[in-house]
Design a protein around this motif. Structure first.
Motif, mmCIF file in Angstrom:
data_model
loop_
_atom_site.group_PDB
_atom_site.id
_atom_site.type_symbol
_atom_site.label_atom_id
_atom_site.label_comp_id
_atom_site.label_asym_id
_atom_site.label_seq_id
_atom_site.Cartn_x
_atom_site.Cartn_y
_atom_site.Cartn_z
ATOM 1 N N VAL A 177 0.806 -1.218 0.000
ATOM 2 C CA VAL A 177 0.000 0.000 0.000
ATOM 3 C C VAL A 177 0.843 1.275 0.000
ATOM 4 O O VAL A 177 0.310 2.376 -0.184
ATOM 5 N N SER A 178 2.159 1.167 0.202
ATOM 6 C CA SER A 178 3.058 2.317 0.120
ATOM 7 C C SER A 178 4.473 1.801 -0.066
ATOM 8 O O SER A 178 4.803 0.677 0.332
ATOM 9 N N LEU A 201 3.706 -6.352 -7.183
ATOM 10 C CA LEU A 201 3.444 -6.309 -5.744
ATOM 11 C C LEU A 201 2.613 -5.099 -5.329
ATOM 12 O O LEU A 201 2.038 -5.071 -4.242
ATOM 13 N N LEU A 202 2.523 -4.090 -6.192
ATOM 14 C CA LEU A 202 1.924 -2.821 -5.807
ATOM 15 C C LEU A 202 0.404 -2.865 -5.901
ATOM 16 O O LEU A 202 -0.165 -3.425 -6.840
ATOM 17 N N ASP A 203 -0.242 -2.222 -4.940
ATOM 18 C CA ASP A 203 -1.689 -2.051 -4.979
ATOM 19 C C ASP A 203 -2.035 -1.234 -6.222
ATOM 20 O O ASP A 203 -1.514 -0.128 -6.411
ATOM 21 N N PRO A 204 -2.906 -1.746 -7.095
ATOM 22 C CA PRO A 204 -3.178 -1.047 -8.350
ATOM 23 C C PRO A 204 -4.078 0.172 -8.221
ATOM 24 O O PRO A 204 -4.256 0.917 -9.182
ATOM 25 N N ARG A 205 -4.669 0.384 -7.049
ATOM 26 C CA ARG A 205 -5.567 1.522 -6.903
ATOM 27 C C ARG A 205 -4.793 2.834 -7.015
ATOM 28 O O ARG A 205 -3.630 2.917 -6.610
ATOM 29 N N PRO A 206 -5.450 3.881 -7.541
ATOM 30 C CA PRO A 206 -4.751 5.170 -7.706
ATOM 31 C C PRO A 206 -4.312 5.740 -6.359
ATOM 32 O O PRO A 206 -4.926 5.471 -5.314
ATOM 33 N N ARG A 254 10.171 11.823 -10.993
ATOM 34 C CA ARG A 254 8.709 12.056 -11.020
ATOM 35 C C ARG A 254 8.073 11.292 -12.178
ATOM 36 O O ARG A 254 6.968 10.748 -12.044
ATOM 37 N N ALA A 255 8.777 11.240 -13.318
ATOM 38 C CA ALA A 255 8.246 10.534 -14.480
ATOM 39 C C ALA A 255 8.128 9.033 -14.228
ATOM 40 O O ALA A 255 7.324 8.355 -14.884
ATOM 41 N N LEU A 256 8.884 8.505 -13.280
ATOM 42 C CA LEU A 256 8.821 7.077 -12.950
ATOM 43 C C LEU A 256 7.603 6.730 -12.099
ATOM 44 O O LEU A 256 7.334 5.547 -11.869
ATOM 45 N N GLY A 257 6.891 7.737 -11.605
ATOM 46 C CA GLY A 257 5.752 7.488 -10.728
ATOM 47 C C GLY A 257 6.042 7.747 -9.270
ATOM 48 O O GLY A 257 5.164 7.570 -8.419
ATOM 49 N N ILE A 258 7.272 8.152 -8.946
ATOM 50 C CA ILE A 258 7.579 8.569 -7.569
ATOM 51 C C ILE A 258 6.836 9.879 -7.325
ATOM 52 O O ILE A 258 7.013 10.849 -8.061
ATOM 53 N N ASN A 259 5.964 9.905 -6.310
ATOM 54 C CA ASN A 259 5.068 11.053 -6.154
ATOM 55 C C ASN A 259 5.227 11.807 -4.837
ATOM 56 O O ASN A 259 4.467 12.734 -4.551
ATOM 57 N N ARG A 260 6.209 11.407 -4.042
ATOM 58 C CA ARG A 260 6.467 12.120 -2.789
ATOM 59 C C ARG A 260 7.983 12.196 -2.612
ATOM 60 O O ARG A 260 8.675 11.181 -2.736
ATOM 61 N N LEU A 261 8.470 13.382 -2.313
ATOM 62 C CA LEU A 261 9.899 13.603 -2.148
ATOM 63 C C LEU A 261 10.162 14.077 -0.726
ATOM 64 O O LEU A 261 9.475 14.973 -0.230
ATOM 65 N N SER A 262 11.129 13.461 -0.065
ATOM 66 C CA SER A 262 11.509 13.841 1.291
ATOM 67 C C SER A 262 12.925 14.391 1.262
ATOM 68 O O SER A 262 13.878 13.667 0.976
ATOM 69 N N LEU A 263 13.045 15.692 1.535
ATOM 70 C CA LEU A 263 14.329 16.380 1.422
ATOM 71 C C LEU A 263 14.979 16.526 2.795
ATOM 72 O O LEU A 263 14.375 17.062 3.724
#
Length: 383
Positions: A62-63, A89-94, A116-125
């Motif tokens: 789920v994450s 393995l990933l949950d297919p839900r949006p 970002r283009a790979l689908g990584i949608n959260r960045l922790s700096l």
């Protein structure tokens, strides 16, 4: 665990290399010497995961959290191959949260659009501070201008979900300096902030050579100032050191704090899996040294340790996690996650409620304001 009550499953992927080792860091991170073994390490990660999948029994993740170390040292091609391997393995839900940790070094920032283009949608700096002198004292490899540039570049790359790590109680830090640091963090407008105190952990340079830190009263004042400023800026403190704008809590970390399950792959990664009904909870850790991990990832030698949690461990670990949340927990969750009857903790709960350290109302148990201040003592009552 039953089919009607599946325990959420997350995935943590550890990348053990950094440009340099920070003097306060006790994570499994290693200063990079020579060429980064990107392809070999991704091969090892996928081999490690393949063996863990048998234990996950067809459950979907789920994450995903790509942490370290500095995962952003890896190029987009290597991470793409990893993420392609994870897809079944990933949950297919949006809306699946995929987080990448990154340091504000100039090398990694040019890759943000690719990530970002790979689908990584959260960045922790890993900002830690916006004060150049403080960053130097912390041994960080970036300065304040690079921190601001990292945020701008992340936004330009399309990241609309940013976390900033910000420390307080730093060497030589004053109350006014700390207030300015928090104000700068708020001005950046990140969706999430991890605001936590510097501690001198064993096996670190700072532990062996302690810097001069603010006294306890000053640290307490700094912390309260910071919490007030963050609240005024619209951040909700939903966990001890986690602050989020509405709807932007960290799904991955919430799963930890709610005593969910997670697979951990990579050098030094830890995992927790629950199987059976009544539930049996096991923890496992992987080889810490990158060379040993690369060598052993295809076999049983990848495991550094594995153990089944007993009843006392389950109580202590559940409380250590669940009471960190301001919302606390529903008593029924304790039984669902541990398989233990609520009666096992009922006397301690009643005593702490009577002492004003816990509150129990509307079907939830949570730390009171006083209990939250002395949370280590509250959790220790269950150990």
């Amino acid at each position: 665990m039953t089919a009607l009550d599946p325990i959420p499953l997350a995935l943590y992927v550890h990348f053990p290399w950094c440009v340099s080792k920070c003097p306060y860091c006790d994570f499994n991170s290693h200063a990079l010497r020579g060429e980064l073994p990107e392809q070999a390490y991704v091969d090892a990660l996928l081999a490690d995961l393949e063996q863990d999948l048998a234990l996950a029994a067809g459950r979907r993740v789920v994450s995903v959290f790509l942490g370290g170390g500095t995962p952003s040292l890896f190029g987009a091609a290597a991470l793409e191959r990893l993420l392609v391997g994870l897809r079944p393995l990933l949950d297919p839900r949006p809306g699946l949260e995929i987080t990448l940790e990154a340091n504000p070094g100039t090398v990694e920032q040019g890759r943000f659009a690719d990530y970002r283009a790979l689908g990584i949608n959260r960045l922790s700096l890993g900002i830690q501070s916006f004060d150049d002198d403080a960053l130097t004292r912390l041994g960080r490899a970036h300065d304040a201008s690079q921190a601001h540039a990292a945020v701008r570049n992340a936004r330009a790359a399309g990241f609309d979900n940013l976390n900033l790590d910000l420390m307080h109680g730093l060497p030589g830090q004053t109350r006014s300096g700390a207030r300015e640091d928090v104000a700068k963090a708020c001005a950046v407008g990140a969706e999430h902030l991890s605001y936590y105190q510097l501690t001198l952990e064993p096996n670190t340079w700072f532990h062996r050579h302690p810097p001069a830190l603010p006294d306890a009263d000053t640290v307490w004042a700094i912390e309260q100032d910071g919490h007030e400023r963050l609240a005024a800026a619209g951040y909700e403190r939903y966990e001890v050191s986690a602050f989020a704008r509405p709807g932007r809590r960290s799904a991955h970390n919430l799963n930890y704090w709610r005593f969910g399950d997670y697979l951990g792959i990579g050098a030094g990664a830890h995992g927790k899996l629950t199987t059976g009904d009544p539930p049996v909870v096991r923890r496992a850790s992987k080889q810490r040294q990158p060379r040993a991990y690369l060598r052993e990832a295809c076999g049983s030698g990848r495991l550094l340790g594995e153990r089944r949690l007993g009843p006392d461990d389950l109580v202590a670990e559940f409380m250590l996690n669940a009471l960190r949340l301001r919302e606390g927990f529903e008593p029924a969750l304790f039984t669902r996650r541990t398989g233990l009857a609520l009666e096992r903790i009922a006397p301690t709960l009643a005593r702490l409620v009577a002492d004003g350290l816990l509150e129990s109302d509307a079907g939830r148990v949570r730390a009171s304001e006083r209990g939250y201040r002395f949370l280590n003592d509250v959790v220790g009552a269950f150990c």
